[in-house]
Scaffold this active site. Structure first.
Site, short mmCIF file in Angstrom:
data_model
loop_
_atom_site.label_atom_id
_atom_site.label_comp_id
_atom_site.label_asym_id
_atom_site.label_seq_id
_atom_site.Cartn_x
_atom_site.Cartn_y
_atom_site.Cartn_z
N LYS A 45 0.85 -1.20 0.00
CA LYS A 45 0.00 0.00 0.00
C LYS A 45 0.88 1.25 0.00
CE LYS A 45 -0.25 -0.22 5.05
NZ LYS A 45 -1.06 -0.65 6.20
N ARG A 143 -10.65 -0.02 14.92
CA ARG A 143 -10.35 0.73 13.71
C ARG A 143 -11.18 0.16 12.58
NH1 ARG A 143 -4.35 1.18 11.02
NH2 ARG A 143 -4.84 -0.97 10.51
N TYR A 260 14.30 31.05 7.54
CA TYR A 260 13.02 31.69 7.87
C TYR A 260 12.94 32.00 9.35
CZ TYR A 260 10.77 30.87 3.37
OH TYR A 260 10.42 30.91 2.04
C1 PLP Z 1 -0.24 -1.59 6.85
C2 PLP Z 1 -0.80 -2.88 7.28
C3 PLP Z 1 0.01 -4.03 7.34
C4 PLP Z 1 1.50 -3.97 7.20
O1 PLP Z 1 2.00 -3.41 8.39
P1 PLP Z 1 3.57 -3.29 8.69
O2 PLP Z 1 3.63 -2.88 10.10
O3 PLP Z 1 4.07 -2.24 7.77
O4 PLP Z 1 4.16 -4.61 8.42
C5 PLP Z 1 -0.59 -5.24 7.60
N1 PLP Z 1 -1.94 -5.32 7.84
C6 PLP Z 1 -2.73 -4.23 7.83
C7 PLP Z 1 -4.17 -4.40 8.12
C8 PLP Z 1 -2.20 -2.98 7.57
O5 PLP Z 1 -2.99 -1.91 7.59
#
Ligand code: PLP
Length: 367
Positions: A45, A143, A260
């Site tokens: 992702k 979640r 800045y």
């Molecule tokens: C992002 C995600 C993962 C991978 O998590 P990592 O900590 O990056 O290995 C696995 N499962 C779900 C549901 C996620 O949202």
């Protein structure tokens, strides 16, 4: 430092992001070995955590990885165009009315609530085919996923073509946290309602909690990309390097101010370098006063505020001969993703996914 450029685009660049596809593959092998007995999927992702989903997923698929996870439907559609054969789970399922896109691209929705389940059931009935799906359970993180209550009405699930049931751990990066065992217990109980369906609980950190957490499928993301599964662990290969060139060097005098807000004031004559990367490239403003870049093993502090396109660094400890065009290391042997993240008060995940699109990217497969 003499730099050899691979091509004109590389020579023009102000900063180079190196991505070792080989290190990603080796991290995959390491994690898969830890989870031996379970299928090891890959989470790609957010453009494979900023590193390029196309490139990363292609390398992993060529190594035999058969299952991938993305968050959004559009990410799945893009990945499907690259990889026609693999299984792709879409963690967020689909927005109302988008079942057709999911199915047309051969994607498997992770169904997170009763409405999604009903929509998918209806869609499958209309087409006369039980298209594959996964279920997510909420085991404590509140979640995504079905609650215990949602599982009471069993007829809702009849006829679903379930490929996977899954949940997600909230505290896997703190192995001693009792929440891990608690979530595992809830998961086992909920999964028991779907006998024979493969189960998945562990993302990267969860895999390191041990075989009790592996079930039939593990889903690493971060570990593939070299992020430590918990504070201080060093098991994985670094995947990214980031090198930035000096755009300009100047010497400021005691009392001169930099950046800045004129937020940094020299207390003595000081050589400073301006580098061409800033918060638009994922070098966070929170690095001001905390962050550093490196010349070999020499730490060069970031001074003043971080601009959109540039930072200033104090060259006091650097060799006198440094000049415009020379290269300093932002991510590399002296400072890995997790270390850079700590200096910005964040985590490696955020550093990687925030990496901007302006770097020249070099994908290395055989270092
Ligand atoms: C992002 C995600 C993962 C991978 O998590 P990592 O900590 O990056 O290995 C696995 N499962 C779900 C549901 C996620 O949202």
């Amino acid at each position: 430092m003499q730099t050899v450029f691979q091509d004109a685009a590389s020579a023009r660049a102000g900063a180079w992001l190196g991505v070792s596809l080989r290190a990603i593959a080796e991290n995959y092998d390491l994690v898969a070995a830890l989870g031996a007995g379970a299928e090891c999927a890959a989470v790609v992702k957010a453009d494979a955590y900023g590193l390029g989903a196309d490139r990363v997923a292609s390398v992993l698929a060529a190594r035999g990885v058969g299952t991938f996870f993305v968050a959004h439907l559009d990410e799945g559609i893009a990945l499907r165009a690259t990889l026609p054969e693999v299984r792709i789970f879409v963690l967020h399922g689909f927005m109302p009315g988008c079942e057709g896109s999911m199915q047309a691209h051969g994607l498997i929705p992770v169904l997170n609530d009763l409405e999604q389940i009903q929509s998918w059931q209806r869609f499958c009935r209309e087409r006369g085919c039980a298209f594959p799906a996964a279920l997510q359970f909420d085991t404590g993180m509140s979640r995504f996923g079905l609650s215990n209550q949602d599982l009471q009405e069993r007829s809702v699930f009849e006829g679903l073509n379930l490929q996977l049931v899954m949940s997600h751990l909230a505290c896997a990066d703190t192995p001693d946290n009792p929440a891990n065992a608690m979530q595992r217990k809830h998961f086992v109980e909920m999964a028991a309602c779907f006998p024979g369906v493969p189960r998945s609980l562990a993302a990267s950190s969860g895999i390191f909690l041990g075989p009790d957490y592996h079930f039939e499928l593990i889903r690493p993301g971060a570990a593939l990309y070299g992020i430590a599964p918990f504070e201080g662990s060093r098991a994985l290969k670094p995947v990214v390097s980031l090198d930035a060139r000096i755009v300009q060097i100047r010497t400021v005098q005691a009392g001169d101010r930099v950046g800045y807000g004129l937020g940094w004031t020299a207390t003595k004559p000081t050589r400073i370098a301006t580098l061409g990367l800033g918060y638009a490239d994922g070098f966070f403003r929170a690095q001001a006063g905390q962050g550093a870049v490196w010349y070999g093993q020499t730490r060069l502090p970031v001074i003043g505020r971080v601009s959109m396109d540039s930072i200033s660094v104090d060259l006091t400890d650097a060799p006198a001969g440094l000049k415009a065009g020379d290269v300093l290391s932002v991510l590399g042997p002296a400072q890995d993703v997790d270390a850079l993240a700590r200096s910005a008060g964040t985590i490696g995940y955020e550093v990687l996914t925030a990496l901007g699109s302006r770097f020249h990217r070099d994908y290395v497969s055989d270092d």
